[in-house]
Design a protein around this motif. Sequence first.
Motif, PDB file in Angstrom:
ATOM      1  N   UNK A   1      22.656  35.521  30.034  1.00  0.00           N
ATOM      2  CA  UNK A   1      23.762  36.470  30.157  1.00  0.00           C
ATOM      3  C   UNK A   1      25.086  35.752  30.424  1.00  0.00           C
ATOM      4  N   UNK A   2      25.074  34.784  31.335  1.00  0.00           N
ATOM      5  CA  UNK A   2      26.297  34.067  31.680  1.00  0.00           C
ATOM      6  C   UNK A   2      26.904  33.366  30.472  1.00  0.00           C
ATOM      7  N   UNK A   3      26.045  32.865  29.584  1.00  0.00           N
ATOM      8  CA  UNK A   3      26.559  32.215  28.388  1.00  0.00           C
ATOM      9  C   UNK A   3      27.414  33.152  27.559  1.00  0.00           C
ATOM     10  N   UNK A   4      26.991  34.417  27.464  1.00  0.00           N
ATOM     11  CA  UNK A   4      27.766  35.404  26.715  1.00  0.00           C
ATOM     12  C   UNK A   4      28.977  35.884  27.508  1.00  0.00           C
ATOM     13  N   UNK A   5      28.815  36.029  28.823  1.00  0.00           N
ATOM     14  CA  UNK A   5      29.935  36.485  29.641  1.00  0.00           C
ATOM     15  C   UNK A   5      31.104  35.510  29.573  1.00  0.00           C
ATOM     16  N   UNK A   6      30.799  34.225  29.491  1.00  0.00           N
ATOM     17  CA  UNK A   6      31.848  33.208  29.454  1.00  0.00           C
ATOM     18  C   UNK A   6      32.584  33.173  28.122  1.00  0.00           C
ATOM     19  N   UNK A   7      31.991  33.804  27.100  1.00  0.00           N
ATOM     20  CA  UNK A   7      32.631  33.845  25.788  1.00  0.00           C
ATOM     21  C   UNK A   7      33.530  35.064  25.617  1.00  0.00           C
ATOM     22  N   UNK A   8      33.511  35.975  26.573  1.00  0.00           N
ATOM     23  CA  UNK A   8      34.236  37.236  26.421  1.00  0.00           C
ATOM     24  C   UNK A   8      35.741  37.019  26.263  1.00  0.00           C
ATOM     25  N   UNK A   9      36.329  37.754  25.329  1.00  0.00           N
ATOM     26  CA  UNK A   9      37.770  37.676  25.113  1.00  0.00           C
ATOM     27  C   UNK A   9      38.542  38.286  26.275  1.00  0.00           C
ATOM     28  N   UNK A  10      37.872  39.081  27.100  1.00  0.00           N
ATOM     29  CA  UNK A  10      38.523  39.734  28.235  1.00  0.00           C
ATOM     30  C   UNK A  10      38.208  39.062  29.562  1.00  0.00           C
ATOM     31  N   UNK A  11      37.623  37.878  29.498  1.00  0.00           N
ATOM     32  CA  UNK A  11      37.202  37.183  30.707  1.00  0.00           C
ATOM     33  C   UNK A  11      38.325  37.033  31.724  1.00  0.00           C
ATOM     34  N   UNK A  12      39.519  36.676  31.267  1.00  0.00           N
ATOM     35  CA  UNK A  12      40.638  36.429  32.181  1.00  0.00           C
ATOM     36  C   UNK A  12      41.264  37.712  32.728  1.00  0.00           C
ATOM     37  N   UNK A  13      40.831  38.858  32.215  1.00  0.00           N
ATOM     38  CA  UNK A  13      41.391  40.139  32.674  1.00  0.00           C
ATOM     39  C   UNK A  13      40.547  40.795  33.765  1.00  0.00           C
ATOM     40  N   UNK A  14      39.401  40.221  34.073  1.00  0.00           N
ATOM     41  CA  UNK A  14      38.531  40.808  35.086  1.00  0.00           C
ATOM     42  C   UNK A  14      39.177  40.744  36.466  1.00  0.00           C
ATOM     43  N   UNK A  15      38.987  41.820  37.240  1.00  0.00           N
ATOM     44  CA  UNK A  15      39.587  41.870  38.575  1.00  0.00           C
ATOM     45  C   UNK A  15      38.552  42.027  39.678  1.00  0.00           C
ATOM     46  N   UNK A  16      37.270  41.871  39.339  1.00  0.00           N
ATOM     47  CA  UNK A  16      36.218  41.959  40.351  1.00  0.00           C
ATOM     48  C   UNK A  16      36.254  40.721  41.239  1.00  0.00           C
ATOM     49  N   UNK A  17      36.083  40.934  42.543  1.00  0.00           N
ATOM     50  CA  UNK A  17      36.082  39.836  43.507  1.00  0.00           C
ATOM     51  C   UNK A  17      34.991  40.067  44.542  1.00  0.00           C
ATOM     52  N   UNK A  18      34.604  38.996  45.242  1.00  0.00           N
ATOM     53  CA  UNK A  18      33.628  39.126  46.314  1.00  0.00           C
ATOM     54  C   UNK A  18      34.148  40.089  47.371  1.00  0.00           C
ATOM     55  N   UNK A  19      33.326  41.024  47.775  1.00  0.00           N
ATOM     56  CA  UNK A  19      33.733  42.002  48.773  1.00  0.00           C
ATOM     57  C   UNK A  19      34.320  43.268  48.176  1.00  0.00           C
ATOM     58  N   UNK A  20      34.596  43.262  46.866  1.00  0.00           N
ATOM     59  CA  UNK A  20      35.073  44.472  46.184  1.00  0.00           C
ATOM     60  C   UNK A  20      33.836  45.256  45.756  1.00  0.00           C
ATOM     61  N   UNK A  21      33.521  46.303  46.467  1.00  0.00           N
ATOM     62  CA  UNK A  21      32.204  46.943  46.324  1.00  0.00           C
ATOM     63  C   UNK A  21      32.264  48.389  45.851  1.00  0.00           C
TER      64      UNK A  21
END
Length: 261
Positions: free
Chosen positions: A47-67
């Motif tokens: 899964x991580x291999x595909x997640x790292x290829x995402x064109x929207x990877x840099x737009x993600x705003x999820x962070x540790x503690x954001x639940x």
Amino acid sequence: MSSNSPTTSITTIFREASQEARSLVSRLVSQANGESMDWVDDLRQLQFGFLNKSAQKDSRECQAGCSGCCLSAQVDVTGIEAIAVSDYLQMCVDAATLAQIKSRLQRVTQRRIDQMRGLARQLPLACSMLAEDGRCSIYPVRPIVCSGVFSVSRNACHDAVQTAQVGDFSSSIPVDNDALQATGGISGSLQRILVEHDLDGNLYEFNSAVLATIDEKNALSRFMAGEDLFRHAICTDAHSPPRKPAIRKPNFLKRQTARRA
């Protein structure tokens, strides 16, 4: 979850993720004596291999503690994922913490059942694995869907939490499309391969599924042997035995052949 405009590669990502997951899961099924956490680790590496290829990877705003998702979204899992969480809890959590988690699992599962029966208010239920600091207490073995859905608007997540209803509040949250498609392809292939090998490929509500196996020993080997470990869990997608009866092939052609003879 809702999404932004799809990227041109989104169909390709889903297809490639499905195909690679099919090969991986087929290999894992053939290794009947494997470990449940190895299953999840191998699937997540794919899964991580595909997640790292995402064109929207840099737009993600999820962070540790954001639940936000953990507070109100209902998570559905395969039996394999639930067993991996149960094995992790048995091996890596101290007795006092395990007792607390089990108590939360029982409480959330019963409330979910009461909601389904119309006996409780239709309010969101926090995941039993959500720690007081807002972090996931089973992060290394969290379900595949939990590690593959990324919000691209933290403000939308905050607003959704305020207005959440029971189940999944996320229709108002824009997400990383490529990551979502890859995750769907992997999860779908996991279910299909289990069903093709006459194993339980149904989906279960996460808390109830973990509760069903949290005290079970050798759960994976028993699951692979066909034991019905999730008979007391909440089934959310009954598309294969043992929750859904097998469909017998029609025998009218055989009867017609017999009459002709």
